[in-house]
Design a protein around this motif. Structure first.
Motif, short mmCIF file in Angstrom:
data_model
loop_
_atom_site.label_atom_id
_atom_site.label_comp_id
_atom_site.label_asym_id
_atom_site.label_seq_id
_atom_site.Cartn_x
_atom_site.Cartn_y
_atom_site.Cartn_z
N PRO A 25 16.37 25.24 -14.42
CA PRO A 25 15.45 26.16 -15.11
C PRO A 25 14.13 26.32 -14.39
N THR A 26 13.45 27.43 -14.72
CA THR A 26 12.07 27.66 -14.29
C THR A 26 11.15 27.42 -15.47
N GLU A 27 9.85 27.60 -15.28
CA GLU A 27 8.90 27.42 -16.38
C GLU A 27 9.13 28.43 -17.49
N ARG A 28 9.65 29.61 -17.15
CA ARG A 28 9.74 30.70 -18.12
C ARG A 28 11.09 30.81 -18.80
N THR A 29 12.13 30.48 -18.08
CA THR A 29 13.46 30.73 -18.62
C THR A 29 14.47 29.72 -18.07
N LYS A 30 15.52 29.53 -18.85
CA LYS A 30 16.63 28.70 -18.38
C LYS A 30 17.59 29.48 -17.51
N GLY A 31 17.36 30.78 -17.40
CA GLY A 31 18.16 31.61 -16.51
C GLY A 31 19.50 32.01 -17.10
N VAL A 32 20.22 32.76 -16.32
CA VAL A 32 21.54 33.24 -16.73
C VAL A 32 22.52 32.07 -16.75
N LEU A 33 23.28 31.99 -17.82
CA LEU A 33 24.29 30.94 -17.94
C LEU A 33 25.67 31.56 -18.12
N ILE A 34 26.67 30.74 -17.92
CA ILE A 34 28.06 31.13 -18.17
C ILE A 34 28.63 30.15 -19.18
N THR A 35 29.24 30.67 -20.23
CA THR A 35 29.81 29.79 -21.23
C THR A 35 31.03 30.42 -21.88
N ARG A 36 31.96 29.58 -22.23
CA ARG A 36 33.02 30.01 -23.12
C ARG A 36 32.43 30.34 -24.49
N THR A 37 33.15 31.11 -25.28
CA THR A 37 32.81 31.28 -26.68
C THR A 37 33.94 30.72 -27.53
N VAL A 38 33.63 30.40 -28.79
CA VAL A 38 34.67 29.89 -29.68
C VAL A 38 35.66 30.98 -30.06
N PHE A 39 35.38 32.23 -29.65
CA PHE A 39 36.27 33.34 -29.98
C PHE A 39 37.22 33.66 -28.82
N GLY A 40 37.19 32.84 -27.77
CA GLY A 40 38.15 33.01 -26.69
C GLY A 40 37.70 33.89 -25.55
N ASN A 41 36.40 34.22 -25.50
CA ASN A 41 35.86 35.03 -24.42
C ASN A 41 35.02 34.18 -23.48
N LEU A 42 34.47 34.81 -22.45
CA LEU A 42 33.50 34.17 -21.57
C LEU A 42 32.23 35.01 -21.62
N LEU A 43 31.09 34.33 -21.79
CA LEU A 43 29.80 35.00 -21.99
C LEU A 43 28.90 34.74 -20.80
#
Length: 477
Positions: free
Chosen positions: A263-281
């Motif tokens: 992370p930077t001071e302002r933001t944690k930035g773009v992340l990639i995560t699964r969702t509980v609905f079976g997609n990727l975010l």
């Protein structure tokens, strides 16, 4: 089965006795719903006032759906304390409410030598915050996440980070609050506040409400509510927009853990995560703007973050995008939450609850209930879990058994997300029924799959004509 007309709920009526409430909570986002739960289970007579047609119509309708440990939060702040409390409470109660918890863990990945040098400090900070972590070298990271780019040099492993259903959880909180006597009044935008004879008189679009204590959980309009009450806010809402990309089901297994950037001071930035609905975010961005209502997606920005995602996870290239969305976070000029208790004037301020609000909400609810009980003159601890009434939330995530898999189910009306007719009907009735088309989608996931409602249009028009027509009106406006 009841007809669609029978399933439509009458509009909520204003309270007949304007002096009947101990507490009025302004705002039915995830935080307002959690506060209502904590107050109601203690026996306080509470009402939640929401200007929208349903809960979660503001900042809470769009987020990353992470259950955050607080590993990277500043030490000693209220945000860290309440994230940890909220996370612990969710883990304790989610089974009783039939809410999902998927233990994905998270990896804070270093993509260059400078970031690699920061991993030890990130790990030390996390451990000081009471969160167990470890540092992975490049080889160990590759064993964990084989699809990551070869540029990944190492990571901090945070095994307790998880993903949840961001919409069923707050619905469960408000339903439990209602089971213990709380009321929910939607379409009740606050137009005026005045304090007389030890009670607040609150003018709303549904009539006047009086309460001994007001909790300002108005999110993106929190500072304006303070001003409307004749108070000095002490903070200014600075809406921060986040844009997201949702990939179709085949992308779900490309990443096992939540993939975070250093992370930077302002933001944690773009992340990639699964969702509980079976997609990727993929997302979010962090863009300051003045508009507190509208959050527009921008093609150039979406393409940029997709390129960032593909640089981290090359297999994303060519994956089908199901949806894009943008949401606002009620950021302020302060790094920490803005939480204040004014006993003399019967007021609690709950402001600046940003992206960690989903994780911290149950902790914030406990803080508000404890402070509120003191102001109301009687310290009331929360009853044991076994003494409470518990709602069982419909399972809309792929982490729990879904109705479409059951024998004797009703017809499927959304084939992208496997939503049955009975699920839609149930969402239109009972406590806190869907009050908007978006609210119906969040309760069932109808029209939220790859066709984005193209195949569900007929079913929606038949089952929820009032919400479809209202949605058309809102879109035209």
């Amino acid at each position: 089965m009841a007809s669609p007309a029978a399933l439509q709920q009458p509009a909520p009526r204003p309270p007949s006795n304007a002096a009947a409430y101990d507490v009025a909570i302004i705002g039915a986002g995830v935080v307002g719903c959690a506060i209502a739960r904590s107050l109601a289970i203690r026996g306080w007579k509470a009402i939640v006032l929401e200007k929208g047609g349903d809960i979660l119509e503001g900042a809470s309708k769009g987020n990353s759906a992470l259950l955050h440990t607080g590993f990277d939060e500043p030490a000693g702040g209220m945000e860290l304390k309440l994230i940890k409390a909220g996370c612990a409470t969710y883990r304790r109660i989610h089974g009783r409410m039939n809410l999902p918890l998927v233990e994905t863990g998270a990896l804070v990945v270093a993509w260059d030598e400078e970031q690699l040098g920061k991993l030890a400090g990130i790990a030390a900070h996390a451990q000081a915050n009471g969160v167990a972590v470890s540092v992975l070298d490049r080889a160990a990271l590759r064993r964990r996440e084989s699809m990551l780019s070869e540029r990944a040099l190492g990571a901090v492993d945070v095994p307790e980070e998880a993903i949840i259903d961001p919409w069923s959880a707050p619905l469960g909180y408000i339903r439990q609050a209602m089971m213990h006597g709380a009321e929910l009044l939607t379409g009740a935008e606050v137009a005026g506040l005045s304090r007389r004879q030890g009670a607040w008189r609150i003018e709303t679009g549904k009539g006047e409400v009086a309460a001994r204590l007001v909790v300002n959980a108005a999110g993106l309009f929190g500072d304006r509510i303070e001003t409307l009450a004749g108070r000095q806010p002490g903070f200014t809402i600075r809406p921060r927009k986040g844009q997201f990309v949702v990939y179709d089901k085949p992308a779900h297994d490309l990443a096992k853990a939540i993939i975070l950037r250093v992370p930077t001071e302002r933001t944690k930035g773009v992340l990639i995560t699964r969702t509980v609905f079976g997609n990727l975010l993929l997302g979010p961005t962090a863009e300051d703007q003045e508009d507190r209502i509208h959050a527009a997606c921008e093609e150039a920005v979406l393409r940029r973050i997709m390129a960032e995602g593909e640089a981290m996870l090359p297999a994303l290239a060519g994956q089908t995008v199901t949806a894009t969305f943008a949401a606002l976070r009620p950021a302020t000029e302060h790094r920490d939450y803005v939480l204040k208790a004014d006993a003399e004037n019967g007021w609690l301020t709950v402001g600046g609850i940003r992206s960690t609000g989903l994780s911290a909400s149950l902790g914030i609810g406990e803080w508000a209930a404890e402070q509120g009980s003191i102001i109301l003159g009687e310290v009331r601890p929360a009853p044991p879990d076994d003494d409470l009434d518990w709602p069982r939330m419909p399972p809309i995530s792929e982490a729990l058994p879904r109705p479409y898999r059951q024998a004797g189910r009703s017809p499927i009306v959304c084939h992208c997300e496997w939503v049955t007719e009975n699920e839609v009907s149930a969402a239109l009735s009972g406590p806190a029924p869907a009050g908007t088309l978006g609210g119906l989608k969040r309760r069932t996931r109808i029209a939220m799959g790859r066709c984005q409602g193209f195949g569900c249009t007929g079913a929606l028009a038949r089952l929820a004509p009032h919400l479809v027509e209202a949605g058309k009106t809102d879109a035209a406006a």
